[in-house]
Design an enzyme around this catalytic site. Structure first.
Site, PDB file in Angstrom:
ATOM      1  N   ARG A 231      43.778  40.247  30.668  1.00  0.00           N
ATOM      2  CA  ARG A 231      45.041  41.973  31.099  1.00  0.00           C
ATOM      3  C   ARG A 231      45.650  42.223  29.888  1.00  0.00           C
ATOM      4  O   ARG A 231      45.601  42.334  28.724  1.00  0.00           O
ATOM      5  CB  ARG A 231      46.549  40.856  31.342  1.00  0.00           C
ATOM      6  CG  ARG A 231      46.720  40.342  33.225  1.00  0.00           C
ATOM      7  CD  ARG A 231      46.284  41.458  34.397  1.00  0.00           C
ATOM      8  NE  ARG A 231      46.356  40.864  35.412  1.00  0.00           N
ATOM      9  CZ  ARG A 231      45.487  40.828  35.779  1.00  0.00           C
ATOM     10  NH1 ARG A 231      44.223  41.102  35.467  1.00  0.00           N
ATOM     11  NH2 ARG A 231      45.336  40.478  37.200  1.00  0.00           N
ATOM     12  N   GLU A 260      47.056  50.168  32.915  1.00  0.00           N
ATOM     13  CA  GLU A 260      45.798  51.377  33.495  1.00  0.00           C
ATOM     14  C   GLU A 260      45.863  51.035  34.654  1.00  0.00           C
ATOM     15  O   GLU A 260      44.856  51.986  35.687  1.00  0.00           O
ATOM     16  CB  GLU A 260      44.728  49.858  33.066  1.00  0.00           C
ATOM     17  CG  GLU A 260      44.745  48.220  34.596  1.00  0.00           C
ATOM     18  CD  GLU A 260      44.186  47.815  34.704  1.00  0.00           C
ATOM     19  OE1 GLU A 260      43.963  47.567  33.202  1.00  0.00           O
ATOM     20  OE2 GLU A 260      43.398  47.190  35.395  1.00  0.00           O
ATOM     21  N   HIS A 292      37.872  47.340  34.100  1.00  0.00           N
ATOM     22  CA  HIS A 292      38.406  46.117  34.736  1.00  0.00           C
ATOM     23  C   HIS A 292      37.480  45.521  36.214  1.00  0.00           C
ATOM     24  O   HIS A 292      37.887  45.734  37.441  1.00  0.00           O
ATOM     25  CB  HIS A 292      40.064  46.133  35.859  1.00  0.00           C
ATOM     26  CG  HIS A 292      40.630  45.474  35.803  1.00  0.00           C
ATOM     27  ND1 HIS A 292      42.058  44.952  35.387  1.00  0.00           N
ATOM     28  CD2 HIS A 292      40.250  43.344  35.870  1.00  0.00           C
ATOM     29  CE1 HIS A 292      42.207  43.925  35.248  1.00  0.00           C
ATOM     30  NE2 HIS A 292      40.937  42.569  35.953  1.00  0.00           N
TER      31      HIS A 292
HETATM   32  C1  COI Z   1      41.688  39.302  38.481  1.00  0.00           C
HETATM   33  O1  COI Z   1      41.990  38.586  39.915  1.00  0.00           O
HETATM   34  O2  COI Z   1      43.402  38.749  38.346  1.00  0.00           O
HETATM   35  C2  COI Z   1      41.657  40.089  38.549  1.00  0.00           C
HETATM   36  O3  COI Z   1      42.559  40.494  37.296  1.00  0.00           O
HETATM   37  C3  COI Z   1      40.570  41.466  39.389  1.00  0.00           C
HETATM   38  C4  COI Z   1      41.530  42.206  40.161  1.00  0.00           C
HETATM   39  C5  COI Z   1      42.384  42.884  39.221  1.00  0.00           C
HETATM   40  C6  COI Z   1      40.837  43.068  41.207  1.00  0.00           C
END
Ligand code: COI
Length: 325
Positions: A231, A260, A292
């Site tokens: 993150r 973001e 991402h």
């Molecule tokens: C998650 O699964 O936590 C990710 O970072 C991917 C999502 C934001 C699509």
């Protein structure tokens, strides 16, 4: 059971339609993020979101008042949901439990791209400049890689790294059984001081927000490579900017970026970027940004859809849902 599914991407639709048939569930699909109860069709009992629908205490109370009892996020991260408020309201929440390999592979790719100066090499290729000057890289074998957080993803990164022959340091308040055969557990200060490459693999919480700040960077080795596929908020942007400008940081590989939301996963080709630090940092040859997408593999997308819908069905039927949070 009627489930309203928000932030649906085109690539999720087939799997969602299949679940409608196999699991006899009625799904309302929309590409929009959730922001208010008027978006719910009558009779909605459950809601599924991705990471761009912030479910704070107010939003959760609104969902509860509209008759929602179960929520799933088709993400591993749950930092967009106030889990304590959900608990108080009696709303049950599950997340996604996709395998860690996609993100772990991408993490190692970012390390290699940074160590081998791939970004400026790609720029040159595109204009038929095949010179080598300034592109001499470093080998993984000679690195000390520090992994902060050894949950499923951090552990999979360590597993991936074992083939390179590098020294691996790890830091986690709860060491993973068996992982000490592959990595040396140390405290955070030692990891920051000794690593030449540092990668964070932590769920974002109030406590670890800006874990990598000015003080942390000051303890690192000159030329350190920082990687973030977790993150953006785990790293303080102004400290990263300063570290890149004064060359304390040798390279940044970031699949995530503070603030973001509203930029990543959208086509903003003709827009002016409102995230000033992103617009500024992305110009540097040693700053590799990706949108991402570390999670984005066929295996993971199908698992995210499955966890998102089947998690709700399990919670609603009284069955144990192993990925309930
Ligand atoms: C998650 O699964 O936590 C990710 O970072 C991917 C999502 C934001 C699509």
């Amino acid at each position: 059971m009627k489930i309203a599914v928000f932030e649906v991407r085109e690539d999720e639709k087939n799997a969602l339609h299949r679940l409608e048939e196999t699991d006899k569930v009625s799904l309302f699909l929309t590409e929009k993020p959730y922001h208010s109860p008027d978006q719910l069709p009558p009779g909605t009992e459950a809601v599924s979101v991705l990471g761009q629908s912030p479910l704070d205490a107010g939003a959760l109370a609104g969902l509860k008042a509209a008759g929602v009892r179960w929520i799933s996020t088709r993400t591993v991260g749950t930092d967009h949901i106030d889990l304590q408020a959900a608990k108080k309201l009696g709303l049950r929440v599950c997340n996604a439990a996709y395998p860690p390999n996609g993100v772990a592979d991408f993490t190692v790719m970012l390390m290699l791209l940074a160590l081998r100066h791939y970004k400026p090499a790609l720029w040159r290729q595109q204009v038929n400049d095949y010179s080598l000057e300034g592109l001499m890289g470093q080998e993984m074998k000679n690195q000390t890689v520090g992994i902060i957080g050894t949950g499923r993803i951090g552990a999979a990164v360590i597993q991936n790294l074992t083939g390179f022959g590098c020294r691996i340091l790890a830091c986690d308040p709860v060491p993973k059984a068996g992982l000490d055969a592959l990595a040396q557990y140390v405290d955070l200060a030692t990891l920051l001081r000794e690593s030449t490459v540092i990668s964070v693999h932590l769920p974002l919480t109030q406590e670890n927000r800006h874990l990598i700040n000015r003080q942390a960077i000051a303890q690192m080795r000159p030329g350190v490579v920082l990687i973030n596929t977790a993150r953006g908020e785990l790293m303080e942007l102004s400290a990263l900017k300063e570290g890149i400008e004064n060359q304390k940081i040798g390279a940044l590989g970031m699949d995530v970026f503070e603030n973001e939301s509203g930029i990543y996963h959208q086509n903003r080709k003709t827009d002016i970027l409102r995230n000033e630090k992103m617009a500024y940092l992305r110009q540097f040859p040693n700053v590799i940004l990706t949108q991402h997408m570390a999670f984005y593999t066929d295996t993971n997308v199908s698992s995210m859809v499955d966890c998102g819908i089947r998690g709700i069905l399990k919670m609603a039927s009284g069955e144990r849902c192993p990925w309930e949070v």
